[in-house]
Design an enzyme around this catalytic site. Structure first.
Site, mmCIF file in Angstrom:
data_model
loop_
_atom_site.group_PDB
_atom_site.id
_atom_site.type_symbol
_atom_site.label_atom_id
_atom_site.label_comp_id
_atom_site.label_asym_id
_atom_site.label_seq_id
_atom_site.Cartn_x
_atom_site.Cartn_y
_atom_site.Cartn_z
ATOM 1 N N SER A 16 0.820 -1.213 0.000
ATOM 2 C CA SER A 16 0.000 0.000 0.000
ATOM 3 C C SER A 16 0.854 1.264 0.000
ATOM 4 O O SER A 16 1.493 1.592 -0.982
ATOM 5 C CB SER A 16 -0.970 -0.020 1.185
ATOM 6 O OG SER A 16 -1.834 -1.130 1.085
ATOM 7 N N LYS A 41 -13.372 9.110 -7.343
ATOM 8 C CA LYS A 41 -12.561 10.273 -6.979
ATOM 9 C C LYS A 41 -11.321 9.855 -6.201
ATOM 10 O O LYS A 41 -10.209 10.334 -6.459
ATOM 11 C CB LYS A 41 -13.413 11.238 -6.144
ATOM 12 C CG LYS A 41 -12.689 12.522 -5.766
ATOM 13 C CD LYS A 41 -13.612 13.446 -5.001
ATOM 14 C CE LYS A 41 -12.876 14.726 -4.595
ATOM 15 N NZ LYS A 41 -13.770 15.647 -3.838
#
Length: 437
Positions: free
Chosen positions: A104, A144
């Site tokens: 990540s 988004k």
């Protein structure tokens, strides 16, 4: 010895001197190594910025950031990448040691370094953002958010000449790659067994307008200041969350037993926990924890049923769950890591809560329990320590202790009396007639 132009020793002397010059220069080169071996916390960006400043001040050849992380805060990750871009020092990202991972946020940092490398048997990827909700852990599909992360990953990959498609798949497909796959995909430049091997491989590369001279360079490990070291410890989400929970218990104990100093410990622990979290605490968590404290206090004032105490424990446990910084973008790590962190924080909270409630009720039980005597005092002798009129109550001394006593006939201070009945802490006594009376 005198050397002249015709001497065969003179060319040999200069040849040896020329051979020695490069090795001497190489030995003087130093690289700084910063180890990030845990979560990317609110202090991680401070560590990177401080290490970069140190490298610039001492004119180190490069900064190596070794990565072994499950991920961390998005804001901190962005600050680290920005600091790397601003610095004139070449930064080498290195997933190290073997068998570790940079998931990540760690993957984004690796992509954002000037040179990206991995040691054998390491993994990068799992960069799909996830969120924690009462229904469980779910992937975030908001365009988004996803598009912003994809744009960042692709921009950094393009900046450093890496595979933009692979960088995108880390986020959209939760792609994972080992060292060989990452090298083949063009997302990293090197696979190195250790730091010395890495320095030898990157030697001669042009980075930020500077040719790296790292072969045989000295290695210096970055040592943070005492302040940063302390902040690094308390900024760990598990440590900071537990500090807040311990602080809450300390305040409750302090309220129930004033003067013990537990309140001071509680305030200090909560303050450290908040500082470690960067004061970025879930409002719902604070509400639940405060409610839990209020319920414990109510139980303290009106004990017996246990409803307030049990409800307070439930609120504290629920509050501890919300304290875990798992919601994106506060925390950017794989779902499995988030589950493990929730368990790591909630389990000790439950254990401490149950232990606290057990001790709490034991103290209340003792506090409200009627006094008992080790053996039946009926028939035993005591001494009156004051004048007591018939039918009234006063005090007698029994085995060195003062007990309240009721008399059927008047007795005087100093009289010997016999205990005829016991009702809780109240004796019933009668005067012992002395021989000759």
């Amino acid at each position: 010895m005198i050397l002249n132009k015709g001497s065969p020793i003179l060319p040999f002397f200069f040849l040896v001197l020329l051979l020695l010059i490069p090795s001497v220069a190489s030995a003087e080169q130093t690289v700084l190594v910063l180890d990030i071996s845990d979560s990317i916390t609110p202090v991680a960006d401070d560590l990177v910025i401080d290490a970069l400043q140190l490298a610039e001040q001492n004119e180190y050849e490069a900064l190596i950031i070794t990565l072994n992380t499950p991920g961390g805060g998005v804001d901190e990750t962005l600050k680290i990448i920005e600091a790397i871009d601003r610095s004139d020092i070449p930064v080498i990202g290195y997933v190290y040691p073997g068998g570790t991972k940079a998931w990540s946020a760690g993957t984004l940092i690796l992509i954002g370094t000037d040179i990206a490398a991995m040691s054998p048997n390491t993994i990068i990827g799992s960069a799909q953002p996830v969120s924690v909700s009462p229904q469980g852990i779910e992937p975030i599909e908001d365009d988004k958010i996803v598009n912003a992360l994809v744009a960042l990953a692709k921009t950094k990959a393009k900046q450093h000449g890496r595979n933009e498609t692979t960088a995108e798949k880390f986020i959209t497909e939760n792609l994972n790659l080992n060292d060989e796959e990452a090298l083949e995909a063009g997302i990293i430049e090197y696979v190195a067994s250790d730091i010395d091997d890495l320095l030898e491989q990157v030697n001669g590369q042009m980075i930020k307008g500077k040719v790296l001279n790292t072969k045989g360079a000295a290695i210096e490990n970055y040592r943070p200041s005492l302040r940063l070291s302390f902040m690094d410890i308390i900024s760990d989400p598990i440590i900071s969350s537990l500090l807040i929970m311990l602080g809450i218990y300390g305040i409750v104990i302090g309220i129930s037993n004033p003067g013990a100093g537990a309140e001071i410990f509680g305030i200090v622990a909560i303050s450290l926990g908040l500082v470690g979290m960067g004061f970025d605490v879930n409002i719902a968590a604070i509400f639940l924890i405060l409610l839990g404290v209020i319920l414990f206090v109510l139980e303290l004032q009106a004990p017996g049923f246990g409803i307030f105490g049990l409800a307070g424990l439930v609120c504290l446990i629920a509050g501890s769950i919300f304290l875990v910084p798992m919601d994106f973008p506060r925390w950017y790590s794989p779902a499995d890591v988030q589950r493990s962190m929730i368990i790591a924080i909630v389990t000790p909270t439950i254990v401490m809560g149950i232990l606290f409630v057990f001790v709490f009720y034991k103290v209340l039980e003792v506090r409200h329990k009627k006094p008992v005597i080790g053996e039946d005092p009926i028939g035993e002798m005591a001494n009156a320590i004051e004048d007591i009129k018939a039918g009234e109550e006063g005090f007698v001394k029994y085995k060195g202790e003062y007990w309240k006593a009721k008399v059927e006939e008047e007795i005087s201070d100093g009289d010997k009396v016999e205990i005829t009945d016991v009702q809780g802490p109240l004796f019933t006594v009668k005067k012992i007639e002395e021989e000759g009376e």
